[in-house]
Design a protein around this motif. Structure first.
Motif, short mmCIF file in Angstrom:
data_model
loop_
_atom_site.label_atom_id
_atom_site.label_comp_id
_atom_site.label_asym_id
_atom_site.label_seq_id
_atom_site.Cartn_x
_atom_site.Cartn_y
_atom_site.Cartn_z
N LEU A 59 36.78 33.45 44.34
CA LEU A 59 35.60 34.25 44.01
C LEU A 59 35.71 35.65 44.58
CD1 LEU A 59 32.92 31.47 44.49
CD2 LEU A 59 33.66 32.48 42.33
N ILE A 60 36.27 35.79 45.78
CA ILE A 60 36.50 37.12 46.35
C ILE A 60 37.45 37.90 45.45
CG2 ILE A 60 37.70 38.33 48.23
CD1 ILE A 60 36.46 36.33 50.17
N ILE A 104 36.79 43.43 39.93
CA ILE A 104 35.70 44.22 39.35
C ILE A 104 35.50 45.51 40.14
CG2 ILE A 104 33.22 44.25 38.89
CD1 ILE A 104 33.46 41.18 38.42
N VAL A 105 35.53 45.40 41.47
CA VAL A 105 35.36 46.59 42.33
C VAL A 105 36.50 47.58 42.09
CG1 VAL A 105 35.38 47.41 44.72
CG2 VAL A 105 34.04 45.39 44.11
N ASN A 106 37.73 47.09 41.98
CA ASN A 106 38.88 47.96 41.71
C ASN A 106 38.70 48.73 40.40
OD1 ASN A 106 42.33 47.34 40.71
ND2 ASN A 106 41.48 49.16 41.67
N VAL A 163 45.46 39.07 49.52
CA VAL A 163 44.46 39.91 50.20
C VAL A 163 43.10 39.21 50.18
CG1 VAL A 163 43.22 42.10 50.16
CG2 VAL A 163 45.68 42.07 49.75
N SER A 164 42.77 38.57 49.06
CA SER A 164 41.52 37.80 48.98
C SER A 164 41.50 36.69 50.02
CB SER A 164 41.37 37.19 47.59
OG SER A 164 41.41 38.17 46.59
N CYS A 165 42.63 36.02 50.17
CA CYS A 165 42.73 34.94 51.15
C CYS A 165 42.57 35.48 52.57
CB CYS A 165 44.07 34.24 50.99
SG CYS A 165 44.25 32.78 52.03
N LEU A 166 43.21 36.61 52.86
CA LEU A 166 43.08 37.24 54.18
C LEU A 166 41.61 37.55 54.48
CD1 LEU A 166 44.36 38.75 56.69
CD2 LEU A 166 44.30 40.79 55.25
N ILE A 203 31.50 36.38 49.86
CA ILE A 203 32.19 36.65 48.59
C ILE A 203 32.04 38.12 48.21
CG2 ILE A 203 32.15 36.15 46.11
CD1 ILE A 203 31.28 33.24 46.99
N LEU A 204 30.82 38.65 48.31
CA LEU A 204 30.59 40.06 47.94
C LEU A 204 31.29 41.01 48.90
CD1 LEU A 204 26.83 40.07 46.85
CD2 LEU A 204 28.87 40.07 45.41
N LEU A 205 31.16 40.75 50.20
CA LEU A 205 31.80 41.63 51.18
C LEU A 205 33.32 41.56 51.09
CD1 LEU A 205 29.59 41.13 54.36
CD2 LEU A 205 29.84 43.23 53.02
N GLY A 206 33.85 40.35 50.92
CA GLY A 206 35.29 40.19 50.79
C GLY A 206 35.82 40.89 49.56
N GLY A 207 35.10 40.75 48.44
CA GLY A 207 35.51 41.43 47.21
C GLY A 207 35.43 42.94 47.34
N LEU A 208 34.39 43.43 48.02
CA LEU A 208 34.24 44.87 48.23
C LEU A 208 35.40 45.40 49.07
CD1 LEU A 208 32.24 47.18 47.62
CD2 LEU A 208 31.16 46.71 49.83
N PHE A 209 35.76 44.66 50.12
CA PHE A 209 36.88 45.05 50.97
C PHE A 209 38.19 45.05 50.18
CE2 PHE A 209 40.45 43.23 53.43
CZ PHE A 209 40.69 44.28 54.29
#
Length: 465
Positions: free
Chosen positions: A111-112, A118-120, A142-145, A162-168
């Motif tokens: 999910l991240i 999407i963020v990219n 990177v998502s796993c990290l 999920i949102l913070l990880g995806g944003l990062f």
């Protein structure tokens, strides 16, 4: 009755999630579909769309197949090295540590990754950092990290993580290709592709070091061979002979008993070593062919996406994409980086710290790329300095990321590349101050990237800084 009581809807959601993860985990499928999209947006004929999509898909399979051959040839190298020196410790390997982590963090990671993609795309569309990151396995890692560090910091596995990880992830994978692009323009002689790998920070540092301390007048590719040795200009021949010497020496040090009983299934240890060297050269040749196929198809196809969805964007592709531009630097970078990693290992033994055993695959791919970047503006000296500096980073930074990986800090493997290590350490340190600090840090990172973009006059001027 619960809407999930019969399991139908849950199975459907899991199926969709599995389909998404499977596509993103396959760079060939992901980039092939993007090529198809780009050609459709250009209103190409159906036959051209099919041809371009298939060639891009097959090109990536050829590229990853060659990378797999290289990695397989390096496996016995690593085993002989470890046995000969009698060293135990932590081996940096992205594939190994992620395989362990996905058992516990698989759903959050997927999910991240979705949010990160999407963020990219959004950042590439609305900022001046016009890079679409297309290396699927790197996105997964990177998502796993992010999942491991956020959950280990006490954030849980809910929507905030999920949102913070995806944003990062999305922000990181948008901005790191920009760090490398000034060097990519010099290396490739154009501005059509970007570097989409998780060693980007290290490559940019290597390039800057090469530019500051190198000498651009003497490129690694200008090495003069005597006429009698002119055959060494053929990269397949030179790589086979050079790697053959290295493999045979290491096999002799490890001893025939170890090689023939543990690795070669009875084949003579010298013959086995030379075959592995030839396999390495074969993998390199396959990589070069895959690169040619990809560049011939993905760049024209990507223009459709750039024109319609993300104007002026560039595809950020995996690290072997630059190997054909400086094959001498590839070998030089590998040997320098691995030597630095070996020396660092012995220093760690003397210091009684956790011992980071040099990961051969990491030192090959990252060391090679760092040398190419150092060579771009700094020639041979820049290639040596760049790969040495990157070698130091990937040798010593794993010591500092282990404490922030929660349960994974006890694993026999850890993350290997600079774009996991440096942001991961910073993210982990923020996590030690609590979830509020972690949240503010990630949001601040994204805001900073947007502000920098707003202050930029043009992408090229910003990348040249």
């Amino acid at each position: 009755m619960s809407r999930f009581e019969d399991g139908t809807e849950e199975m459907t959601m899991n199926g969709i999630l599995n389909l998404f993860v499977s596509i993103v985990q396959s760079p060939a499928m992901l980039v092939g579909l993007l090529a198809v999209l780009g050609l459709i947006l250009q209103k190409k004929k159906a036959t051209e769309v099919i041809q371009g999509g298939i060639k891009t898909f097959v090109g990536f399979l050829v590229l990853t197949g060659g990378a797999g051959i290289l990695s397989n040839a390096l496996t016995p190298f690593a085993k002989m090295f470890k046995f000969a020196l009698h060293v135990q410790g932590v081996v940096p390997s992205n594939e190994a540590v992620v395989a362990i982590a996905l058992v516990k963090y698989g759903s959050v990671t997927a999910l991240i990754m979705l949010v990160g993609m999407i963020v990219n795309i959004l950042l590439a569309r609305f900022t001046k950092f016009k890079y679409i990151f297309l290396t699927g396995q790197a996105m997964l890692y990177v998502s796993c990290l992010a999942a491991v560090i956020l959950v280990s910091a006490g954030m849980g596995s809910g929507w905030q993580t999920i949102l913070l990880g995806g944003l990062f992830e999305g922000t990181l994978l948008t901005v790191t290709p920009a760090l490398c692009q000034p060097f990519m323009r010099k290396i490739t002689g154009g501005d059509t592709v970007a570097m989409g790998h998780t060693g980007n920070i290290g490559y940019a540092i290597a390039g800057w070091c090469g530019k500051l301390f190198g000498n651009s007048k003497h490129s690694t590719e200008d090495i003069e061979f005597p006429k009698a040795l002119g055959f060494l200009r053929d990269s397949t021949v030179s790589i086979t002979l050079l790697m053959g010497i290295v493999y045979i020496v290491l096999a002799i040090v490890a001893g025939p008993h170890f090689v023939e009983t543990k690795l070669s299934a009875g084949t003579n240890y010298i013959i086995y070593a030379f075959i592995q060297a030839g396999t390495f050269a074969a993998g390199f040749a396959v990589v070069l062919q895959g690169v040619r196929l990809i560049l011939a198809e993905i760049v024209p196809a990507f223009q459709g996406i750039a024109m319609k969805l993300v104007p002026n964007s560039k595809p950020a592709l995996d690290v072997p994409i630059i190997f054909p531009y400086a094959p001498n630097a590839v070998l030089l970078g590998f040997f320098v980086s691995f030597l630095v990693g070996t020396i660092s290992m012995f220093i760690m033994v003397g210091m009684h710290t956790t011992v980071i055993i040099p990961g051969v695959v990491g030192h090959f791919f990252c060391g090679a790329a760092a040398a190419i970047y150092g060579n771009a503006f700094g020639g041979r000296r820049g290639a040596v300095i760049g790969s040495a500096v990157n070698g130091l980073l990937i040798s010593w930074l794993p010591l500092y990321i282990l404490p922030v990986l929660g349960d994974l800090k006890m694993a026999a493997s850890t993350f290997a590349d600079t774009d996991y290590l440096i942001p991961g350490i910073l993210l982990g340190k923020l996590g030690s101050f609590g979830s509020v600090a972690l949240t503010c840090g990630i949001i601040g990172f994204t805001v900073a990237v947007i502000l920098v973009s707003a202050l930029m006059k043009s992408p090229k001027q910003a990348e040249n800084k």
